[in-house]
Design an enzyme around this catalytic site. Structure first.
Site, PDB file in Angstrom:
ATOM      1  N   GLU A  96       0.905  22.397  30.364  1.00 25.94           N
ATOM      2  CA  GLU A  96       1.668  23.236  29.442  1.00 25.94           C
ATOM      3  C   GLU A  96       0.744  24.018  28.523  1.00 25.94           C
ATOM      4  OE1 GLU A  96       5.640  20.364  29.272  1.00 25.94           O
ATOM      5  OE2 GLU A  96       4.356  20.526  27.502  1.00 25.94           O
ATOM      6  N   CYS A 110      -2.132  28.324  22.592  1.00 23.11           N
ATOM      7  CA  CYS A 110      -2.666  26.964  22.649  1.00 23.11           C
ATOM      8  C   CYS A 110      -2.753  26.559  24.115  1.00 23.11           C
ATOM      9  CB  CYS A 110      -1.744  26.022  21.872  1.00 23.11           C
ATOM     10  SG  CYS A 110      -2.226  24.281  21.948  1.00 23.11           S
ATOM     11  N   CYS A 117      -4.140  13.130  29.202  1.00 28.52           N
ATOM     12  CA  CYS A 117      -5.288  12.963  28.318  1.00 28.52           C
ATOM     13  C   CYS A 117      -5.738  11.512  28.359  1.00 28.52           C
ATOM     14  CB  CYS A 117      -4.935  13.366  26.890  1.00 28.52           C
ATOM     15  SG  CYS A 117      -6.332  13.251  25.744  1.00 28.52           S
ATOM     16  N   CYS A 121      -4.364   8.466  22.231  1.00 32.05           N
ATOM     17  CA  CYS A 121      -3.926   8.492  20.827  1.00 32.05           C
ATOM     18  C   CYS A 121      -2.470   8.059  20.737  1.00 32.05           C
ATOM     19  CB  CYS A 121      -4.120   9.891  20.247  1.00 32.05           C
ATOM     20  SG  CYS A 121      -5.844  10.440  20.258  1.00 32.05           S
ATOM     21  N   CYS A 124       0.529  10.654  20.077  1.00 36.66           N
ATOM     22  CA  CYS A 124       0.578  11.878  20.886  1.00 36.66           C
ATOM     23  C   CYS A 124       1.330  11.639  22.191  1.00 36.66           C
ATOM     24  CB  CYS A 124      -0.841  12.359  21.182  1.00 36.66           C
ATOM     25  SG  CYS A 124      -0.914  13.882  22.156  1.00 36.66           S
ATOM     26  N   CYS A 356       2.537  20.521  18.110  1.00 38.11           N
ATOM     27  CA  CYS A 356       1.341  19.688  18.182  1.00 38.11           C
ATOM     28  C   CYS A 356       1.716  18.234  18.458  1.00 38.11           C
ATOM     29  CB  CYS A 356       0.583  19.809  16.859  1.00 38.11           C
ATOM     30  SG  CYS A 356      -0.950  18.866  16.801  1.00 38.11           S
TER      31      CYS A 356
END
Length: 372
Positions: A96, A110, A117, A121, A124, A356
């Site tokens: 994305e 962005c 990932c 985290c 996230c 975010c």
């Protein structure tokens, strides 16, 4: 040219493309022609590259197919006009990117550097994706190409880009932030090559000062990145001011504690063009206290960083909440009172899962807008 099938030409910066064409016995000016077709006109079909000899186009079409990202969905936020680009890679993996209108008529994109990932985290949504791989430099750059094509076809062209180019490049976003899916410094070589392509004046023509690379804190790679691209901006996803809390939120802190990352930032060569920002996601009752604000201000002043405070963006199943608006304002006021530079950043695209921490490789899942 058989071995070209193993080379992704869209991933090669111009010097590498010239070298490759020289090895193939082709004039190096042909490399510049191909580079312009790929990164100014954004063409992905050899037949359309009409200033190349037909025989060369046929040979390239047989040996060097040009992969591109396909748009699966492109929802637009009803709140702020941001557009999330849900894109399918050649292996059907989903990534994305988000195109965000900014104050003053500017546009920021962005972009992602990985599928999923590996950093894990806890706050996230991207960390929840089980399938993970690096994107190629070509796949990273192609996210900008997709945005340019869509914006150009939508009548959003503008002047003053790369010598007055009138094609898709005339709809290019003004700023690029590597803050989408993935950890950019964990895909170091591809990110470095992608920035080289984006900043090439014979291609996209971005100023390095229009590009920001974010990291969770891979300190050993920070000097290497700046050695390649000394004038890009850096963003550190900090989100906690003590190692105890940060290790709980961000596993990377177990190997790279806060002090080690601060040392890496302090050791960078001085540049009047480079900005350092601390990205600080505010989590209710976790990292939003007055003591956190005091420690944050001290760290930011130590390296001359600006703080972007971002109230947590909810996503389905998230184990955290965003603080109240009153708490957020009090936190920011205290940081500012202590002499640090800080902005409150309300993430864009929250109603389309584009804010975010919300990018999760899903096809435009809607998430609730923030409470007033």
């Amino acid at each position: 040219m058989e071995h070209l099938a193993k080379v992704e030409l869209t991933s090669l910066p111009l010097p590498a493309l010239r070298e490759l064409f020289g090895q193939l016995g082709l004039p190096k000016f042909r490399a510049e022609q191909v580079f312009r077709w790929l990164h100014i006109r954004m063409v992905r079909e050899w037949d359309l590259m009409t200033d190349l000899p037909k025989s060369l186009r046929e040979r390239l079409a047989e040996s060097a197919p040009l992969a591109k990202l396909n748009v699966v969905k492109s929802p637009i936020s009803k709140i702020d006009g941001s557009q999330k680009l849900v894109l399918s890679c050649h292996d059907d993996q989903i990534i994305e990117s988000v195109v965000m209108p900014m104050p003053g008529g500017w546009t920021t994109e962005c972009i992602s550097s990985q599928v999923g990932c590996p950093m894990g985290c806890d706050f996230c949504a991207t960390a929840r994706i089980p399938t993970r791989r690096n994107l190629s430099a070509g796949e990273i750059v192609e996210q900008i190409a997709v945005a340019c094509r869509l914006r150009y076809s939508g009548g959003l062209a503008r002047g003053g880009v790369s010598g007055g180019e009138k094609g898709p490049l005339s709809a290019r976003p003004q700023n690029i932030v590597f803050m989408g899916m993935g950890e950019p410094l964990a895909n170091f070589n591809a990110v470095v090559d992608a920035i080289s392509i984006l900043c090439d004046p014979k291609g996209y023509g971005f100023s390095p000062r229009r590009i920001t690379v974010s990291t969770v804190g891979l300190a050993r790679r920070v000097p290497d990145l700046i050695a390649h691209h000394p004038n890009i901006h850096l963003a550190w996803s900090l989100t906690a001011t003590t190692d105890e809390v940060r290790e709980r939120l961000m596993p990377v802190n177990r190997g790279v504690p806060i002090a080690k990352m601060l040392e890496a930032l302090e050791g960078l060569p001085a540049s009047s063009h480079r900005k350092i920002t601390f990205e600080y996601a505010l989590l209710k009752g976790v990292n939003d206290g007055d003591d956190d604000a005091r420690r944050l201000a001290k760290m930011a002043k130590a390296v001359g960083a600006h703080v972007n405070a971002i109230p947590f963006n909810v996503w389905p199943g998230a184990p955290y909440e965003r603080p109240s608006r009153n708490r957020v304002r009090k936190f920011a006021r205290l940081v500012e009172h202590l002499g640090a530079s800080i902005s409150l950043r309300e993430s864009k695209g929250q109603d389309i899962g584009a804010a975010c921490g919300q990018l999760a490789g899903e096809e435009g899942q809607s998430l609730p807008a923030p409470a007033s």
